[in-house]
Design a protein around this motif. Structure first.
Motif, PDB file in Angstrom:
ATOM      1  N   ALA A  49       0.833  -1.204   0.000  1.00 32.23           N
ATOM      2  CA  ALA A  49       0.000   0.000   0.000  1.00 32.23           C
ATOM      3  C   ALA A  49       0.870   1.258   0.000  1.00 32.23           C
ATOM      4  N   VAL A  50       1.911   1.263   0.797  1.00 29.32           N
ATOM      5  CA  VAL A  50       2.818   2.427   0.837  1.00 29.32           C
ATOM      6  C   VAL A  50       3.516   2.591  -0.505  1.00 29.32           C
ATOM      7  N   THR A  51       3.975   1.483  -1.091  1.00 34.79           N
ATOM      8  CA  THR A  51       4.652   1.544  -2.391  1.00 34.79           C
ATOM      9  C   THR A  51       3.712   2.037  -3.488  1.00 34.79           C
ATOM     10  N   ALA A  52       2.505   1.520  -3.509  1.00 41.01           N
ATOM     11  CA  ALA A  52       1.544   1.913  -4.541  1.00 41.01           C
ATOM     12  C   ALA A  52       1.133   3.373  -4.393  1.00 41.01           C
ATOM     13  N   ARG A  53       0.919   3.804  -3.165  1.00 44.26           N
ATOM     14  CA  ARG A  53       0.523   5.200  -2.960  1.00 44.26           C
ATOM     15  C   ARG A  53       1.676   6.142  -3.308  1.00 44.26           C
ATOM     16  N   SER A  54       2.924   5.733  -3.053  1.00 51.35           N
ATOM     17  CA  SER A  54       4.058   6.584  -3.420  1.00 51.35           C
ATOM     18  C   SER A  54       4.245   6.636  -4.931  1.00 51.35           C
ATOM     19  N   ALA A  55       3.700   5.650  -5.648  1.00 52.45           N
ATOM     20  CA  ALA A  55       3.733   5.648  -7.111  1.00 52.45           C
ATOM     21  C   ALA A  55       2.547   6.412  -7.689  1.00 52.45           C
ATOM     22  N   ASN A  56       1.860   7.163  -6.844  1.00 49.72           N
ATOM     23  CA  ASN A  56       0.721   8.001  -7.224  1.00 49.72           C
ATOM     24  C   ASN A  56      -0.478   7.210  -7.725  1.00 49.72           C
ATOM     25  N   LEU A  57      -0.623   5.960  -7.285  1.00 49.61           N
ATOM     26  CA  LEU A  57      -1.838   5.208  -7.588  1.00 49.61           C
ATOM     27  C   LEU A  57      -2.920   5.651  -6.615  1.00 49.61           C
ATOM     28  N   SER A  58      -4.126   5.792  -7.117  1.00 48.26           N
ATOM     29  CA  SER A  58      -5.235   6.180  -6.240  1.00 48.26           C
ATOM     30  C   SER A  58      -5.580   5.017  -5.318  1.00 48.26           C
ATOM     31  N   LEU A  59      -6.407   5.285  -4.337  1.00 52.38           N
ATOM     32  CA  LEU A  59      -6.842   4.240  -3.426  1.00 52.38           C
ATOM     33  C   LEU A  59      -7.588   3.149  -4.190  1.00 52.38           C
ATOM     34  N   LEU A  60      -8.428   3.549  -5.143  1.00 53.65           N
ATOM     35  CA  LEU A  60      -9.165   2.580  -5.956  1.00 53.65           C
ATOM     36  C   LEU A  60      -8.205   1.723  -6.790  1.00 53.65           C
TER      37      LEU A  60
END
Length: 86
Positions: A49-60
């Protein structure tokens, strides 16, 4: 505000889905059997989750990746590629 609390069985019944107590007993037995696996899954899920959010992926988008991509290493690789813009 509606304060009604419905059990999962009541909700399924209202949806027209009949679930007998034997099925629910087996479900909860399986649920309890998987609990020890959570110790290894939760840290991995938080790291992704931290990696994906840092890659600017939305929560969805982060949730969808977890739903449709079975391989955890592929999730991390994809998040890294999204971060690089490729």
């Amino acid at each position: 505000v509606c304060q009604h609390q419905f059990s999962p069985i009541q909700i399924l019944y209202k949806l027209g889905i009949c679930v007998d107590s034997r099925v629910m007993k087996e479900f909860w037995r399986g649920f309890r059997a998987v609990i020890p696996l959570w110790a290894g899954m939760i840290p991995f899920a938080l790291a992704y989750a931290v990696t994906a959010r840092s890659a600017n992926l939305s929560l969805l988008e982060t949730q969808l990746m977890s739903l449709i991509v079975f391989s955890g290493s592929a999730q991390f690789s994809a998040a890294g590629l999204f971060l690089l813009g490729t």
